[in-house]
Write a protein that holds these residues in place. Structure first.
Motif, PDB file in Angstrom:
ATOM      1  N   ARG A  10       0.873  -1.154   0.000  1.00  0.00           N
ATOM      2  CA  ARG A  10       0.000   0.000   0.000  1.00  0.00           C
ATOM      3  C   ARG A  10       0.921   1.218   0.000  1.00  0.00           C
ATOM      4  NH1 ARG A  10      -4.828  -1.136   4.334  1.00  0.00           N
ATOM      5  NH2 ARG A  10      -5.669  -2.965   3.306  1.00  0.00           N
ATOM      6  N   GLY A  12       1.065   5.024  -0.521  1.00  0.00           N
ATOM      7  CA  GLY A  12       0.716   6.147   0.289  1.00  0.00           C
ATOM      8  C   GLY A  12       2.015   6.603   0.969  1.00  0.00           C
ATOM      9  N   THR A 274       1.745   2.444   7.326  1.00  0.00           N
ATOM     10  CA  THR A 274       1.761   2.303   5.873  1.00  0.00           C
ATOM     11  C   THR A 274       2.995   1.520   5.467  1.00  0.00           C
ATOM     12  OG1 THR A 274       0.591   4.387   5.561  1.00  0.00           O
ATOM     13  CG2 THR A 274       1.835   3.559   3.682  1.00  0.00           C
ATOM     14  N   TYR A 275       2.829   0.618   4.515  1.00  0.00           N
ATOM     15  CA  TYR A 275       3.948  -0.123   3.945  1.00  0.00           C
ATOM     16  C   TYR A 275       4.169   0.342   2.508  1.00  0.00           C
ATOM     17  CZ  TYR A 275       4.260  -3.565   7.741  1.00  0.00           C
ATOM     18  OH  TYR A 275       4.446  -4.189   8.956  1.00  0.00           O
ATOM     19  N   TRP A 340      -1.423  -3.340   8.973  1.00  0.00           N
ATOM     20  CA  TRP A 340      -2.151  -2.477   8.054  1.00  0.00           C
ATOM     21  C   TRP A 340      -3.350  -1.849   8.750  1.00  0.00           C
ATOM     22  CZ3 TRP A 340      -0.717  -7.333   5.599  1.00  0.00           C
ATOM     23  CH2 TRP A 340       0.250  -7.179   4.605  1.00  0.00           C
ATOM     24  N   LYS A 341      -3.835  -0.750   8.203  1.00  0.00           N
ATOM     25  CA  LYS A 341      -5.008  -0.072   8.760  1.00  0.00           C
ATOM     26  C   LYS A 341      -6.228  -0.987   8.734  1.00  0.00           C
ATOM     27  CE  LYS A 341      -7.480   4.345   8.478  1.00  0.00           C
ATOM     28  NZ  LYS A 341      -7.615   5.619   7.738  1.00  0.00           N
TER      29      LYS A 341
END
Length: 361
Positions: A10, A12, A274-275, A340-341
């Protein structure tokens, strides 16, 4: 363990000084900051006391309290289980790597002889571990770019190759390569450079008179979806610990066992991060652990929604609740899930965890 794949990215003090402190019952000046000093902590209701900086519990070994932190990168492949040392580490970070997760187990108050199985490091380890005051880094090695990045960082490389036979590394005969490399923390600590210091405090801890924040909700546990690793942290009131279960290939929960019993901890800190792609290894995700974000704290049988802030890699995370107050952990060991979110699903008391689905991430 589920094998369902998801999109990968992801975008971002000296020992003598410490012994003197322990003998007189004193300590260095304490701080009420969310992340205080490395050799004294203020615990509400108890005043200043000499405690282990990564536990918040009273020092019982002055020599141990003065040594640097030691990080072991522990394998979490099914063939690596049961791992050795997970219940002896003061803090454990669970990181998403390619297809699975890996543990950065931070030892300080006690060691583990042996520890492992050990695997390779990632560039994300440099930022994750930056606040531990130049920790020793025990690992199997990595590609040339990752190795160069580790060597150019303030992590002290005491890995398989860098230790030059002095780290106590060996291959266990009852396991297959690459899931059979172990070392000894006693040996690794002997490689600490001159001037190495103890880690700074990472969290604020609760005192015996501390009330739970209003935002703490009682839970049976929580399910967390990592990369192809499904984790259930269940509250065990009898021991005052959260105990770890994992989902197997049949999608059944089974205990995650270490060498000395089921994996357990006083606190679980779930940080939504965030990754992005790692520049050193494009197959591996890279967690962004500076800036700000949200998540949850599991402590003392409750779930607390939190916000986290970290200005740079050299300072610990500041963890606050909805009112802006610093969240106080239960003294003892802590696991940090770099997730992760929206990857956590709470399980309320009295609810069969089988009926609560792991979040899709």
């Amino acid at each position: 363990m589920s094998r369902t794949h998801r999109p990968l990215f992801r975008f971002g003090a000296a020992v003598v000084a410490a012994a003197a402190l322990a003998a007189c019952g004193g300590g260095a000046s304490s701080s009420d900051n969310s992340q205080g000093t490395s050799d004294a902590t203020t615990i509400p209701g108890q005043g200043a006391s000499a405690v282990y900086p990564l536990l918040g519990t009273p020092i019982t070994d002055a020599a141990a309290s003065a040594r640097p932190a030691l990080v072991a990168k522990i394998d979490n492949h099914p063939a690596a289980r049961p791992q050795t040392g997970l219940n002896k580490a003061d803090i454990v970070f669970e990181e998403n790597v390619e297809a699975l997760t890996r543990f950065a187990a931070v030892f300080h108050s006690q060691g583990s002889d042996p520890v492992g199985p050990l695997r390779s490091g990632r560039t994300q380890d440099i930022d994750i571990l930056g606040s531990f005051n130049k920790p020793l880094f025990g690992w199997s090695g990595g590609n040339s770019l990752v190795t160069r990045a580790i060597n150019n960082s303030d992590l002290v490389n005491v890995g398989y190759s860098a230790s030059r036979g002095k780290g106590g590394y060996y291959r266990a005969k009852d396991r297959k390569i690459p899931h059979n490399l172990f070392a000894k923390t006693t040996n690794l600590w002997s490689l600490a450079p001159e001037g190495a210091v103890a880690p700074q405090q990472q969290f604020t801890y609760r005192g015996s008179s501390d009330a739970k924040p209003a935002s703490s909700t009682p839970i049976d546990g929580a399910k967390v979806s990592m990369y192809n690793v499904k984790v259930y942290w269940k509250w065990d009131a009898a021991t005052g610990n959260f105990i770890r279960f994992g989902e197997n290939l049949k999608r059944e929960l089974e205990p995650h066992m270490a060498d000395d019993g089921q994996v357990n901890t006083k606190n679980v800190l779930v940080l939504y991060v965030t990754y992005v792609r790692s520049k050193a290894d494009r197959k591996s995700p890279n967690a962004l652990t500076t800036g700000k974000g949200t998540g949850f704290v599991l402590t003392d049988g409750g779930l607390i929604p939190i916000n986290w802030v970290r200005a740079d890699r050299l300072v610990p995370f500041t963890i606050t609740d909805a009112s802006g107050a610093v969240v106080r952990m239960t003294p003892g060991r802590t696991w940090v899930e770099l997730a992760w979110k929206n990857s956590l699903a709470p399980v309320a008391p009295g609810i069969d965890p089988k009926t609560v689905k792991f979040p899709a991430v």
